[in-house]
Every structure is written in C-alpha cells, then in structure tokens.
Design a protein around this motif. Structure first.
Motif, short mmCIF file in Angstrom:
data_model
loop_
_atom_site.label_atom_id
_atom_site.label_comp_id
_atom_site.label_asym_id
_atom_site.label_seq_id
_atom_site.Cartn_x
_atom_site.Cartn_y
_atom_site.Cartn_z
N LYS A 365 0.83 -1.22 0.00
CA LYS A 365 0.00 0.00 0.00
C LYS A 365 0.86 1.26 0.00
O LYS A 365 0.55 2.24 -0.68
N ALA A 366 1.94 1.24 0.80
CA ALA A 366 2.76 2.45 0.92
C ALA A 366 3.43 2.81 -0.41
O ALA A 366 3.66 3.99 -0.69
N ALA A 367 3.73 1.80 -1.22
CA ALA A 367 4.38 2.07 -2.51
C ALA A 367 3.44 2.81 -3.45
O ALA A 367 3.88 3.44 -4.41
N LYS A 368 2.13 2.72 -3.17
CA LYS A 368 1.15 3.37 -4.07
C LYS A 368 0.78 4.76 -3.57
O LYS A 368 0.00 5.45 -4.20
N MET A 369 1.32 5.16 -2.39
CA MET A 369 0.96 6.47 -1.85
C MET A 369 1.63 7.56 -2.68
O MET A 369 2.78 7.40 -3.09
N ASN A 370 0.93 8.66 -2.89
CA ASN A 370 1.51 9.78 -3.62
C ASN A 370 2.48 10.49 -2.71
O ASN A 370 2.08 11.30 -1.89
N ASP A 371 3.76 10.20 -2.84
CA ASP A 371 4.73 10.60 -1.83
C ASP A 371 5.47 11.88 -2.24
O ASP A 371 5.94 11.98 -3.36
#
Ligand code: SAM
Ligand code: SF4
Length: 472
Positions: A365-371
């Motif tokens: 999930k974290a890899a898909k966050m708009n960071d």
C-alpha cells in the motif's frame, strides 16, 4: 580429489561428492532456511564451501524487504555468468563440469518465474514455502531439467517441521511460526512468506529437548516474522511455550524474535518476570514515534500503548534491555512527525536500533501512496535518528561499567594488533575481552566478564571467570 567418498544414489541418479556455495541475505529466518537447505543437501553428498569458485551448486537465499538487499543479489547473480563460463572443465577430472545456479527466498517467491527467464545462468528458482523440497529440485536439475520455478504455497493446515542444524555450535534457530498476517502498509513479508501458521507447542518442546540432549544445544532463538503471534490458531501462546521450554534440563538461554507490539500479551510479560532462562532482551520494533504515521503504516498501536508496554516489561524484569526498528521518511512524513520519532527515542531509551530509510516495495500500500518526500530528506532524517540514538546508547552503556555479565563466547579476532574474544550477554550486547594467556581458547565457553569501558558501539570487558563449555 574426493574419489574415495562413495556416491549417493537418489532415485535413478548417482550423486558423487559435490560442493555447494550459499549466499544468504536478510533476516534470521533466511539464515534458518539456509541451514535447512544445507542439511537436506548433505544427504545428497554435498558439502558447503566458502569458495564460490569450487562450487558445483550455487544457491542465493534472497531478501526482498528493502531495495539494497535486492540490488546486492542482482549484482552477485550477474557474477555467476562468468562462473558458469569459466567452469566448463573440471581440473580434477578433465570432464565438462556443469555449475547449477539457483535462487530461493523472498525475491524468488514473488519473481521466480521472471528471474529464470531473464537470467540465462539461473537454472531454477524456488520460494519460501518449498525449502524442504530442495532435494527434489536439485534432483530435477541434475536430471537435466532446465529453467523451472517452484513457488507454490504449502496449503496444509499444520505447520510441522524438525529443526535441522549443521553449524556445530551450541546455539540454534528454532522456527515456531511462519508467515505474517499483519500487512503493515510498507512491508513485503506477507506477500513473500504467506499466512501465519504455528507449530504445535508439544512439537516445539520435543524438538528443543532433542536438540539439547543429542546436539549439545544450550541457547535457542525462537523465530517468527511475528513471533509473539505464536499459537493463536491452536489456542497456545509464546508465554506458555517459554515456560514449558524453561523446564528442559541443559537448556541455558532462550531468546525470541521478532515481536509485534500489538501481540505483547500479559502472559508474555509474565514469562519475562518468571522465566530464569529467558534472555533479558526484547526486540520490539516501533517503526515511528508519530501516531499519525503509525496509522498510515497500519501498525495497530499508538506511541502511548507502546511506551506502556515498555514500562510493563521493565517492571516485570528490571534488567530488561529493549531494542527496536525505525523507518525514516515514511511517505509524506512531515517534519513534525519526524520530530516525534526523535522524541520517542528519548522516551524509550533503546539499547540499540536498526534504522532504515523507507524503501518502496512493489505491491504494498505504501508504494502506491503519492509521496512528496525525496531521498535527500529521507537520508537527512535517517542520519538525525541515528545520531540521536548513538548519544542515548552511549549514555546507557556507560552504566554497564563495573558490572559483571555472563556471556557466551562466540569468536576471536584481531583489534589493532591485539587478540580479543567476543561474546554476547543475555541482554544481547557484544563484549570484547583479552584472553588471560595468548593461547587460551574460549570458543563457545560461558564466561563472566566485568565491563571496564563502553562506548555507543563497543563494550570492553575483563574476564572474571571462565566457566567452560557446559553450565546448568
Ligand atoms: N515483523 C517485524 C515487525 O513487526 O516489526 C519486522 C520484520 S521486517 C522483515 C524487519 C524490519 O525491516 C522492519 O521492522 C522495518 O523496520 C524494516 N522494513 C520493512 N519494510 C521496509 C520498507 N519498505 N522500507 C524500509 N524498511 C522496511
Ligand atoms: Fe512486515 Fe512485521 Fe508488519 Fe508483518 S508485522 S507486515 S513482517 S513489518
């Protein structure tokens, strides 16, 4: 040459003496799997070698938790291309020699099929749940089968194994639970290790008794990705297991790793109060000191809950030493959230930490966050975390000076021309000390050492008592 050694027949194939070289990346679980693999292969006439150039079989046991471990594996795998090319003739026999190259572990679990297609030199790939089938895979490779991947999951209800050891040391890793059901938003482990499954308590107790009685094991590290979730499926618990293992005569020390704060139960705290054999150490990864980041990580606890747990543990056992894991620069972490982690370090007073810059893992999930963060910010925050921690631990370790600790001595080495032995305390700190006489051999002895100096990263001691290889 080893021509005197008889060949071993497996199915319709003769296995002459051969050498296997293994490279292990990542956590203790992988090291445990490597030992299982080597143990299975010894039954097929393989002996382990530390020289890659003399290997007939090369196996990588990979880790996917952070990008750095991935990159190391790909670079080492690249090197095997040359190894295969250069190894066409066996200098001993003058015959054509075939080096088999395999990749197992977490990267192979999710990317095994792609790996064998992409890398010409890779003969087969296998996942984390088929480690005990390595014999069959090696057989297939030596039968001439080319380029296969085995990444299936074990669907059986039970998780039942017998611990395999090959090292000849008095310490052993004992896996008690596999997989992880937590799905923290940054972590690849639930995808590479599958669902949680525990061994039965009775089986683990028998296994450890056997290791103590027949293999001279005195110290056991109970392993699991989420080890304190142990036994939930069977209405058993880690606390119960510890108190049962406690009764095994000849077992001196017990450790466990890695724990999740959500699953620290009262009976585990009680085990720390009551067990005489359980180490005075708890590795309890907190990951962040900010409640909002913990929420985005899906960690299921707050900083306040975490600190209450530490207080309970320290009350149960005042000698308790606590260490942790921290991730710097989780996606969109604000400066304020980062400062909260620095404050937590002050509040928690960890003895040491493993700290990492956030590394996006595909599929999480974290890899898909708009960071909005970049490597520079992450690097700076990581350095700040490490600098703050070093000050704290230097202070804590100064408090060790003048106290005596029982250690299990592991090895000797040269430090600025001086021979020193190194051992580990119950609280998992390494202590270096000079031998009483140059020729004195302390390997795998228990010893009492008094701490004479300590810095943030190193502790020096003076030997008080050499207790030899066996104690009760
Ligand atoms: N099960 C343990 C727990 O609950 O904390 C941790 C196991 S994990 C394999 C080991 C450590 O790697 C974690 O505690 C975390 O700090 C770090 N880690 C995992 N995924 C990461 C990622 N995507 N980026 C950076 N560090 C990561
Ligand atoms: Fe990964 Fe540990 Fe979270 Fe499981 S509990 S997902 S292993 S960090």
């Amino acid at each position: 040459m080893t021509t005197q050694t008889p060949t071993v027949k497996v199915g319709d194939l003769e296995f002459p003496p051969r050498k296997v070289w293994m490279k292990t990346y990542g956590c203790q679980m992988n090291y445990h799997d490597t030992e299982r693999i080597l143990s299975h292969l010894s039954g097929m006439n393989f002996t382990a070698t530390s020289e890659k150039s003399e290997a007939d079989l090369v196996i990588f046991n990979t880790c996917a938790v952070r990008d750095l471990a991935n990159q190391k594996f790909y670079s080492h795998l690249g090197d095997t291309k040359k190894l295969k090319e250069n190894k066409d003739i066996d200098p001993g026999t003058g015959l054509k020699k075939n080096v088999i190259v395999a990749a197992g572990g977490c990267i192979a679990q999710t990317e095994g099929k792609d790996l064998i297609q992409k890398y010409k030199q890779l003969d087969f790939a296998f996942g984390t749940d088929v480690v005990d089938n390595i014999g069959e895979m090696v057989y297939r490779a030596y039968s001439g089968e080319k380029k296969f991947a085995v990444t299936s999951w074990d669907r059986s209800e039970n998780y039942s194994i017998e611990t395999k050891i090959t090292q000849g040391t008095p310490t052993a890793f004992v896996n008690i639970i596999k997989g992880c059901d937590k799905f923290c938003s940054y972590c690849i482990v639930p995808f590479t290790r599958g669902r949680e499954k525990s061994r039965r308590l009775e089986e683990v107790v028998k296994d450890v008794s056997r290791l103590v009685e027949h293999s001279g094991i005195q110290e056991v590290m109970l392993l699991g990705q989420n080890v304190n979730s142990y036994g939930k499926d069977n209405e058993e618990s880690l606390g119960q297991l510890i108190m049962e293992l406690e009764k095994i005569p000849g077992l001196v020390r017990l450790r466990y790793t890695t724990s999740h704060p959500y699953d620290v139960t009262d009976d585990l705290v009680a085990a720390h109060a009551n067990s005489k054999k359980l180490a005075n150490h708890l590795h309890l990864p907190v990951q962040s000191g900010s409640n909002t980041v913990l929420q985005r990580m899906l960690r299921e606890y707050t900083v306040e809950h975490y600190l209450t747990l530490l207080a309970k543990m320290r009350k149960a056992n005042p000698e308790m030493i606590i260490s942790s894991d921290i991730i710097a620069g989780f996606p969109n972490e604000t400066e304020e959230e980062h400062q909260a982690t620095l404050k937590l370090l002050d509040d928690a007073q960890f003895d040491f930490i493993y700290s990492y810059a956030f590394s996006p893992r595909k599929g999480t999930k974290a890899a898909k966050m708009n960071d909005v963060l970049n490597d520079e910010i992450r690097g700076r925050r990581l350095r700040e975390i490490q600098a703050r921690q070093l000050k704290i631990q230097e202070n804590i370790r100064q408090g060790m000076i003048g106290k005596t600790y029982r250690i299990l001595v592991e090895e000797k080495g040269l430090n600025k021309g001086v021979t020193k032995w190194t051992g580990r305390t119950s609280c998992y700190r390494l202590v270096h000390f000079e031998p009483e006489t140059p020729e004195q051999d302390y390997q795998w002895h228990w010893a009492d050492v008094e701490i004479i100096s300590a810095t943030a990263l190193s502790t020096q001691g003076k030997i008080i008592r050499d207790l030899g290889k066996k104690i009760q």
